[in-house]
Write a protein that holds these residues in place. Structure first.
Motif, mmCIF file in Angstrom:
data_model
loop_
_atom_site.group_PDB
_atom_site.id
_atom_site.type_symbol
_atom_site.label_atom_id
_atom_site.label_comp_id
_atom_site.label_asym_id
_atom_site.label_seq_id
_atom_site.Cartn_x
_atom_site.Cartn_y
_atom_site.Cartn_z
ATOM 1 N N PHE A 56 37.814 43.471 16.944
ATOM 2 C CA PHE A 56 38.837 44.049 17.821
ATOM 3 C C PHE A 56 40.216 43.494 17.474
ATOM 4 O O PHE A 56 41.180 44.249 17.305
ATOM 5 N N PHE A 57 40.327 42.178 17.359
ATOM 6 C CA PHE A 57 41.630 41.577 17.061
ATOM 7 C C PHE A 57 42.069 41.857 15.618
ATOM 8 O O PHE A 57 43.269 41.881 15.334
ATOM 9 N N PHE A 88 47.569 49.868 21.187
ATOM 10 C CA PHE A 88 46.701 49.258 20.172
ATOM 11 C C PHE A 88 45.626 50.275 19.778
ATOM 12 O O PHE A 88 45.438 51.296 20.436
ATOM 13 N N ASP A 89 44.953 49.972 18.675
ATOM 14 C CA ASP A 89 43.881 50.840 18.177
ATOM 15 C C ASP A 89 42.528 50.251 18.555
ATOM 16 O O ASP A 89 42.313 49.036 18.436
ATOM 17 N N LEU A 90 41.624 51.111 18.973
ATOM 18 C CA LEU A 90 40.249 50.697 19.256
ATOM 19 C C LEU A 90 39.359 51.263 18.158
ATOM 20 O O LEU A 90 39.043 52.445 18.141
ATOM 21 N N ASN A 91 39.001 50.391 17.233
ATOM 22 C CA ASN A 91 38.196 50.816 16.096
ATOM 23 C C ASN A 91 36.753 51.076 16.528
ATOM 24 O O ASN A 91 36.222 50.382 17.394
ATOM 25 N N THR A 143 41.495 44.686 13.982
ATOM 26 C CA THR A 143 41.802 46.113 13.771
ATOM 27 C C THR A 143 42.650 46.717 14.878
ATOM 28 O O THR A 143 42.939 47.916 14.834
ATOM 29 N N ALA A 144 43.062 45.930 15.873
ATOM 30 C CA ALA A 144 43.767 46.504 17.032
ATOM 31 C C ALA A 144 45.183 46.955 16.702
ATOM 32 O O ALA A 144 45.678 47.943 17.257
ATOM 33 N N HIS A 145 45.877 46.226 15.819
ATOM 34 C CA HIS A 145 47.273 46.541 15.472
ATOM 35 C C HIS A 145 48.145 46.636 16.734
ATOM 36 O O HIS A 145 48.744 47.674 17.021
ATOM 37 N N PHE A 146 48.208 45.584 17.496
ATOM 38 C CA PHE A 146 48.948 45.567 18.752
ATOM 39 C C PHE A 146 50.421 45.892 18.528
ATOM 40 O O PHE A 146 51.072 45.330 17.653
ATOM 41 N N VAL A 173 34.172 48.224 16.649
ATOM 42 C CA VAL A 173 34.135 47.366 17.835
ATOM 43 C C VAL A 173 33.159 47.940 18.859
ATOM 44 O O VAL A 173 32.328 47.217 19.436
ATOM 45 N N SER A 198 39.622 55.267 14.416
ATOM 46 C CA SER A 198 40.218 54.449 15.460
ATOM 47 C C SER A 198 40.725 55.341 16.582
ATOM 48 O O SER A 198 41.170 56.461 16.353
#
Length: 208
Positions: free
Chosen positions: A179-180, A67-70, A182-185, A73, A58
């Motif tokens: 995305f939603f 947030f994380d961009l896996n 794995t994002a961990h906002f 995605v 990520s």
């Protein structure tokens, strides 16, 4: 007036070459689609592997609260983009050349091959009929010839375009869902466990 034998041989030779050209362009179209689907399948397979290692693959993004961009995605949208590029090549190049070859052969069968074979449709015309009509059917007439019928017209271009749009749309939906998921906002990225151990080792027993 019957067509002379030598003229018939010329017609058959031209027709055979036209069919060979059709097969060549059709093979190019099929190979381009196979390449696109193979790339998508490989991308999804890699994405599944990476998804099991979410934190390791990520990219932390500090904007919008963090947030994380896996990587899964990115792979999903890359697959959609690659399939879109294949669609442009297929529909705008190979399929148009195939349609040109088919149109020529239909014209040739309609105006020349019927002088040799007393049929309602030639091979190319028959294939095109079943490809263009959803309810295509045939009925054997008393004279031994087939009568072709069909009302609901939907050509191959419409079907192929629908296939590409559905496949690209599904990849985009998968990318958005991943995305939603794995994002961990807003979550702070934890420090590596090795760093915590190192800091703990610095604290000596008894406050030394």
């Amino acid at each position: 007036m019957p067509t002379p034998t030598e003229q018939q041989e010329v017609y058959v030779a031209i027709w055979a070459k036209a069919v060979e050209t059709q097969m060549h362009f059709n093979e190019m179209s099929v190979k381009s689609r196979q390449f696109g689907l193979a790339f998508v399948a490989a991308s999804l397979g890699l994405g599944i592997v990476l998804l099991t290692r979410n934190e390791e693959f990520s990219i932390p993004i500090p904007f919008f609260g963090g947030f994380d961009l896996n990587m899964t995605v990115i792979i999903a949208f890359a697959g959609a983009f690659a399939l879109y590029a294949v669609m442009l090549l297929d529909l705008n190049v190979y399929h148009k050349m195939l349609r040109g070859a088919v149109t020529f052969n239909e014209d040739f069968e309609r105006n020349y091959m019927k002088e040799i074979f007393s049929l309602q449709k030639g091979m190319t015309e028959a294939i095109s009929h079943f490809s263009r009509y959803e309810d295509a059917d045939i009925k054997l007439q008393p004279d031994g010839k087939y009568a072709y019928s069909g009302i609901v017209r939907k050509n191959a271009l419409t079907k192929i375009r629908r296939f590409y749009r559905f496949s690209i749309g599904m990849l985009c939906v998968v990318g958005i869902c991943l995305f939603f998921a794995t994002a961990h906002f807003g979550q702070v990225v934890p420090k590596p466990a090795s760093a915590k151990i190192t800091n703990a080792e610095k604290v000596q027993p008894g406050g030394k």
